[in-house]
Design a protein around this motif. Structure first.
Motif, PDB file in Angstrom:
ATOM      1  N   GLY A   1      -7.224 -10.086  21.512  1.00 10.37           N
ATOM      2  CA  GLY A   1      -7.995 -11.288  21.217  1.00 10.37           C
ATOM      3  C   GLY A   1      -9.428 -11.196  21.718  1.00 10.37           C
ATOM      4  N   GLY A   2      -9.610 -10.607  22.900  1.00 11.04           N
ATOM      5  CA  GLY A   2     -10.957 -10.422  23.418  1.00 11.04           C
ATOM      6  C   GLY A   2     -11.765  -9.455  22.578  1.00 11.04           C
ATOM      7  N   ALA A   3     -11.136  -8.361  22.131  1.00 12.02           N
ATOM      8  CA  ALA A   3     -11.834  -7.378  21.307  1.00 12.02           C
ATOM      9  C   ALA A   3     -12.246  -7.973  19.968  1.00 12.02           C
ATOM     10  CB  ALA A   3     -10.941  -6.151  21.094  1.00 12.02           C
ATOM     11  N   VAL A   4     -11.332  -8.724  19.331  1.00 11.20           N
ATOM     12  CA  VAL A   4     -11.624  -9.337  18.038  1.00 11.20           C
ATOM     13  C   VAL A   4     -12.646 -10.458  18.192  1.00 11.20           C
ATOM     14  CG1 VAL A   4     -10.645 -10.741  16.173  1.00 11.20           C
ATOM     15  CG2 VAL A   4      -9.428  -8.714  16.980  1.00 11.20           C
ATOM     16  N   GLY A   5     -12.512 -11.269  19.233  1.00 11.04           N
ATOM     17  CA  GLY A   5     -13.357 -12.436  19.381  1.00 11.04           C
ATOM     18  C   GLY A   5     -14.763 -12.145  19.858  1.00 11.04           C
ATOM     19  N   ILE A   6     -14.941 -11.057  20.653  1.00  5.89           N
ATOM     20  CA  ILE A   6     -16.244 -10.858  21.295  1.00  5.89           C
ATOM     21  C   ILE A   6     -17.027  -9.710  20.642  1.00  5.89           C
ATOM     22  CG2 ILE A   6     -17.437 -10.491  23.482  1.00  5.89           C
ATOM     23  CD1 ILE A   6     -14.958 -11.570  24.901  1.00  5.89           C
ATOM     24  N   CYS A   7     -16.714  -8.480  20.997  1.00 14.18           N
ATOM     25  CA  CYS A   7     -17.566  -7.384  20.507  1.00 14.18           C
ATOM     26  C   CYS A   7     -16.820  -6.063  20.383  1.00 14.18           C
ATOM     27  CB  CYS A   7     -18.805  -7.215  21.380  1.00 14.18           C
ATOM     28  SG  CYS A   7     -18.485  -6.966  23.142  1.00 14.18           S
ATOM     29  N   GLY A   8     -15.602  -6.101  19.878  1.00 10.66           N
ATOM     30  CA  GLY A   8     -14.921  -4.878  19.517  1.00 10.66           C
ATOM     31  C   GLY A   8     -14.545  -3.978  20.669  1.00 10.66           C
ATOM     32  N   ALA A   9     -14.839  -2.678  20.518  1.00 10.18           N
ATOM     33  CA  ALA A   9     -14.397  -1.679  21.485  1.00 10.18           C
ATOM     34  C   ALA A   9     -14.967  -1.930  22.873  1.00 10.18           C
ATOM     35  CB  ALA A   9     -14.788  -0.279  21.002  1.00 10.18           C
ATOM     36  N   SER A  10     -16.221  -2.359  22.966  1.00 17.54           N
ATOM     37  CA  SER A  10     -16.820  -2.617  24.277  1.00 17.54           C
ATOM     38  C   SER A  10     -16.071  -3.710  25.017  1.00 17.54           C
ATOM     39  CB  SER A  10     -18.289  -3.007  24.116  1.00 17.54           C
ATOM     40  OG  SER A  10     -19.018  -1.972  23.495  1.00 17.54           O
ATOM     41  N   ALA A  11     -15.709  -4.770  24.302  1.00 16.62           N
ATOM     42  CA  ALA A  11     -14.946  -5.851  24.930  1.00 16.62           C
ATOM     43  C   ALA A  11     -13.554  -5.381  25.326  1.00 16.62           C
ATOM     44  CB  ALA A  11     -14.846  -7.047  23.980  1.00 16.62           C
ATOM     45  N   ALA A  12     -12.943  -4.524  24.500  1.00 17.91           N
ATOM     46  CA  ALA A  12     -11.616  -4.013  24.826  1.00 17.91           C
ATOM     47  C   ALA A  12     -11.635  -3.251  26.145  1.00 17.91           C
ATOM     48  CB  ALA A  12     -11.108  -3.110  23.698  1.00 17.91           C
ATOM     49  N   LEU A  13     -12.626  -2.394  26.340  1.00 19.02           N
ATOM     50  CA  LEU A  13     -12.711  -1.614  27.577  1.00 19.02           C
ATOM     51  C   LEU A  13     -13.000  -2.517  28.774  1.00 19.02           C
ATOM     52  CD1 LEU A  13     -14.740   1.475  26.287  1.00 19.02           C
ATOM     53  CD2 LEU A  13     -12.293   1.351  26.756  1.00 19.02           C
ATOM     54  N   ALA A  14     -13.868  -3.522  28.585  1.00 22.86           N
ATOM     55  CA  ALA A  14     -14.197  -4.415  29.695  1.00 22.86           C
ATOM     56  C   ALA A  14     -12.991  -5.260  30.101  1.00 22.86           C
ATOM     57  CB  ALA A  14     -15.374  -5.315  29.319  1.00 22.86           C
ATOM     58  N   VAL A  15     -12.280  -5.817  29.113  1.00 25.71           N
ATOM     59  CA  VAL A  15     -11.113  -6.647  29.421  1.00 25.71           C
ATOM     60  C   VAL A  15      -9.997  -5.799  30.025  1.00 25.71           C
ATOM     61  CG1 VAL A  15      -9.311  -8.114  28.421  1.00 25.71           C
ATOM     62  CG2 VAL A  15     -11.679  -8.373  27.671  1.00 25.71           C
ATOM     63  N   ALA A  16      -9.807  -4.586  29.497  1.00 24.74           N
ATOM     64  CA  ALA A  16      -8.757  -3.702  30.025  1.00 24.74           C
ATOM     65  C   ALA A  16      -8.982  -3.375  31.494  1.00 24.74           C
ATOM     66  CB  ALA A  16      -8.696  -2.414  29.207  1.00 24.74           C
ATOM     67  N   SER A  17     -10.239  -3.347  31.927  1.00 25.06           N
ATOM     68  CA  SER A  17     -10.537  -2.964  33.311  1.00 25.06           C
ATOM     69  C   SER A  17     -10.090  -4.012  34.323  1.00 25.06           C
ATOM     70  CB  SER A  17     -12.042  -2.707  33.467  1.00 25.06           C
ATOM     71  OG  SER A  17     -12.778  -3.911  33.354  1.00 25.06           O
ATOM     72  N   VAL A  18      -9.793  -5.236  33.876  1.00 26.64           N
ATOM     73  CA  VAL A  18      -9.401  -6.294  34.811  1.00 26.64           C
ATOM     74  C   VAL A  18      -7.988  -6.810  34.560  1.00 26.64           C
ATOM     75  CG1 VAL A  18     -11.781  -7.032  35.183  1.00 26.64           C
ATOM     76  CG2 VAL A  18     -10.451  -8.104  33.358  1.00 26.64           C
ATOM     77  N   LEU A  19      -7.333  -6.339  33.512  1.00 28.30           N
ATOM     78  CA  LEU A  19      -5.960  -6.759  33.246  1.00 28.30           C
ATOM     79  C   LEU A  19      -4.991  -6.028  34.176  1.00 28.30           C
ATOM     80  CD1 LEU A  19      -5.795  -6.889  29.337  1.00 28.30           C
ATOM     81  CD2 LEU A  19      -5.489  -8.819  30.908  1.00 28.30           C
ATOM     82  N   PRO A  20      -3.831  -6.644  34.479  1.00 30.14           N
ATOM     83  CA  PRO A  20      -2.814  -5.933  35.274  1.00 30.14           C
ATOM     84  C   PRO A  20      -2.366  -4.665  34.553  1.00 30.14           C
ATOM     85  CG  PRO A  20      -2.299  -8.275  35.092  1.00 30.14           C
ATOM     86  CD  PRO A  20      -3.423  -8.016  34.147  1.00 30.14           C
ATOM     87  N   ARG A  21      -2.163  -3.596  35.301  1.00 27.31           N
ATOM     88  CA  ARG A  21      -1.783  -2.313  34.719  1.00 27.31           C
ATOM     89  C   ARG A  21      -0.276  -2.175  34.648  1.00 27.31           C
ATOM     90  NH1 ARG A  21      -3.605   2.328  37.786  1.00 27.31           N
ATOM     91  NH2 ARG A  21      -3.012   3.462  35.905  1.00 27.31           N
ATOM     92  N   ASN A  22       0.170  -1.502  33.566  1.00 22.92           N
ATOM     93  CA  ASN A  22       1.580  -1.152  33.424  1.00 22.92           C
ATOM     94  C   ASN A  22       1.675   0.176  32.690  1.00 22.92           C
ATOM     95  OD1 ASN A  22       1.453  -1.723  30.521  1.00 22.92           O
ATOM     96  ND2 ASN A  22       1.434  -3.882  31.123  1.00 22.92           N
ATOM     97  N   ALA A  23       2.890   0.576  32.345  1.00 25.85           N
ATOM     98  CA  ALA A  23       3.086   1.891  31.726  1.00 25.85           C
ATOM     99  C   ALA A  23       2.420   1.995  30.359  1.00 25.85           C
ATOM    100  CB  ALA A  23       4.586   2.180  31.600  1.00 25.85           C
ATOM    101  N   ASP A  24       2.188   0.851  29.691  1.00 21.54           N
ATOM    102  CA  ASP A  24       1.619   0.870  28.343  1.00 21.54           C
ATOM    103  C   ASP A  24       0.136   0.508  28.312  1.00 21.54           C
ATOM    104  OD1 ASP A  24       4.115   1.493  27.226  1.00 21.54           O
ATOM    105  OD2 ASP A  24       4.693  -0.628  27.164  1.00 21.54           O
ATOM    106  N   SER A  25      -0.500   0.379  29.466  1.00 26.68           N
ATOM    107  CA  SER A  25      -1.882  -0.101  29.500  1.00 26.68           C
ATOM    108  C   SER A  25      -2.838   0.807  28.746  1.00 26.68           C
ATOM    109  CB  SER A  25      -2.342  -0.252  30.958  1.00 26.68           C
ATOM    110  OG  SER A  25      -1.636  -1.276  31.617  1.00 26.68           O
ATOM    111  N   GLU A  26      -2.762   2.097  29.004  1.00 31.86           N
ATOM    112  CA  GLU A  26      -3.681   3.016  28.336  1.00 31.86           C
ATOM    113  C   GLU A  26      -3.420   3.037  26.837  1.00 31.86           C
ATOM    114  OE1 GLU A  26      -5.169   7.684  28.459  1.00 31.86           O
ATOM    115  OE2 GLU A  26      -3.634   6.991  29.843  1.00 31.86           O
ATOM    116  N   ARG A  27      -2.137   3.078  26.447  1.00 33.18           N
ATOM    117  CA  ARG A  27      -1.811   3.083  25.019  1.00 33.18           C
ATOM    118  C   ARG A  27      -2.355   1.841  24.339  1.00 33.18           C
ATOM    119  NH1 ARG A  27       3.720   0.871  23.148  1.00 33.18           N
ATOM    120  NH2 ARG A  27       2.420  -0.929  23.664  1.00 33.18           N
ATOM    121  N   ASP A  28      -2.184   0.675  24.979  1.00 35.47           N
ATOM    122  CA  ASP A  28      -2.646  -0.577  24.386  1.00 35.47           C
ATOM    123  C   ASP A  28      -4.161  -0.587  24.224  1.00 35.47           C
ATOM    124  OD1 ASP A  28      -0.068  -1.450  24.281  1.00 35.47           O
ATOM    125  OD2 ASP A  28      -0.217  -2.794  26.024  1.00 35.47           O
TER     126      ASP A  28
END
Length: 373
Positions: free
Chosen positions: A165-192
């Motif tokens: 939702g952040g990637a679609v709503g804000i600015c694509g790949a850049s938003a995806a990397l920024a949001v991923a950096s603060v989300l809780p990590r799990n086994a599927d984090s990198e894949r997601d």
């Protein structure tokens, strides 16, 4: 930290590898060359130039060819650049051109967008009214909320819903990397994260081609078309390409509205980090703070200077010409990065969720444009 010469997928992988290294897991340090007395010390920037010039030269050549064809056949130069770039996608799969293609699609793009500020004034922005600002705020927040709510129905985690939702709503790949950096990590984090980067880039490229045709078909004028394109397409590059495909006025307005969405990155990332930290407990470490986009500051500075009449006409003309060449070159590089094969390989459920989010923000912005502008 990711650089402009890395692919977005490599940046996502490096993001999670750096976390592993901070946790004390073994992670080999990159080999460094040992200088010998006979080696010449490289000049400042020489290493970067050597790395990027092959890919940049290809992108610039495609931009030159696209401009010539556009001039002689009266067709959109951005569309020519994108299609020709896609024909050379194999250059982005391996070889010496990768770094230059990435550099052109990121650093050259940011320079081109920043220079667009030299053709916009505060009076033009204020003339749009408060509707674009309200539409951007509602569009971004509701798209992230939709991703969070609908993620379970598509067999995905809540984290993936927020990420997509952040990637679609804000600015694509850049938003995806920024949001991923603060989300809780799990086994599927990198894949997601990698999945989100690949999917949002492909969807944004499709939108760049289809949305201008749709806006023209339903009779949107240049102002309303610019608000629609800037408020719906995911990545800055594709917004610029789509907007200037219709007209310079549409491109200017689309860029302004898109940059409003980019400014939402900081409050969204900080909010996600705060909620994730509270959910994980008071002792959880906060994620790294995303840097302020410098091209956004450059854009705002040029708008301010132009609004106060501090830019002479020769300066604005030069900035507009350099910006045009930068943007066409960036779109050509973006075409070379586009791989629909990678999208097919990820499965339909996460893609369907991101398509739903894309349709949501598209319908919301279109309704706002038709009803309130």
């Amino acid at each position: 930290m990711a650089t402009d010469t890395q692919t977005d997928t490599a940046a996502a992988q490096q993001l999670f590898q750096s976390f592993d290294a901070m946790e004390g897991l073994p992670f080999p340090a990159p080999a460094t060359a040992v200088a010998t007395p006979t080696q010449r010390r490289p000049l400042p920037g020489e290493t970067l130039v050597r790395a990027v010039w092959p890919g940049f030269l290809v992108a610039a050549t495609i931009a030159l060819a696209s401009t010539w064809l556009s001039t002689h056949y009266t067709a959109p130069v951005m569309l020519f650049a994108l299609l020709f770039g896609m024909a050379f996608h194999f250059l982005h799969e391996e070889g010496r051109c990768i770094a230059g293609i990435e550099f052109s699609s990121k650093a050259i793009l940011r320079l081109g967008v920043a220079l667009l500020g030299a053709r916009i004034t505060a009076a033009q922005i204020l003339g749009l009214g408060v509707m674009p600002i309200a539409t951007v705020i509602v569009g971004v927040t509701s798209t992230i909320g939709l991703g969070w709510l609908a993620s379970k129905a598509f067999g995905q985690s809540r984290s993936f819903g927020v990420l997509s939702g952040g990637a679609v709503g804000i600015c694509g790949a850049s938003a995806a990397l920024a949001v991923a950096s603060v989300l809780p990590r799990n086994a599927d984090s990198e894949r997601d994260t990698i999945l989100t980067v690949v999917t949002v880039t492909a969807l944004s490229t499709l939108a760049m081609i289809l949305y201008p045709l749709f806006a023209t078909a339903i009779g949107l004028d240049h102002v309303r078309a610019g608000i629609f394109l800037g408020g719906t397409i995911h990545d800055v590059a594709q917004v610029v390409g789509a907007g200037y495909t219709i007209s310079p006025q549409t491109g200017d307005i689309a860029t302004y509205v898109k940059l409003l969405r980019v400014t939402m990155l900081l409050p969204v990332v900080f909010t996600v980090a705060f909620i994730a930290s509270r959910a994980a407990g008071a002792g959880a470490a906060a994620g790294p703070k995303p840097p302020v986009p410098m091209f956004l500051l450059g854009f705002a500075a040029l708008v301010a200077l132009n609004s106060f009449g501090l830019l002479a006409k020769p300066a604005t003309d030069a900035a507009n010409e350099v910006s045009r060449w930068c943007l066409v070159t960036a779109i050509a590089a973006l075409g070379m990065k586009t791989s629909f094969k990678a999208l097919v390989a990820v499965g339909w459920r996460p893609v369907a969720l991101m398509v739903l989010e894309t349709l949501w923000i598209g319908g919301l912005v279109l309704a706002a444009v038709l009803l309130f502008h």
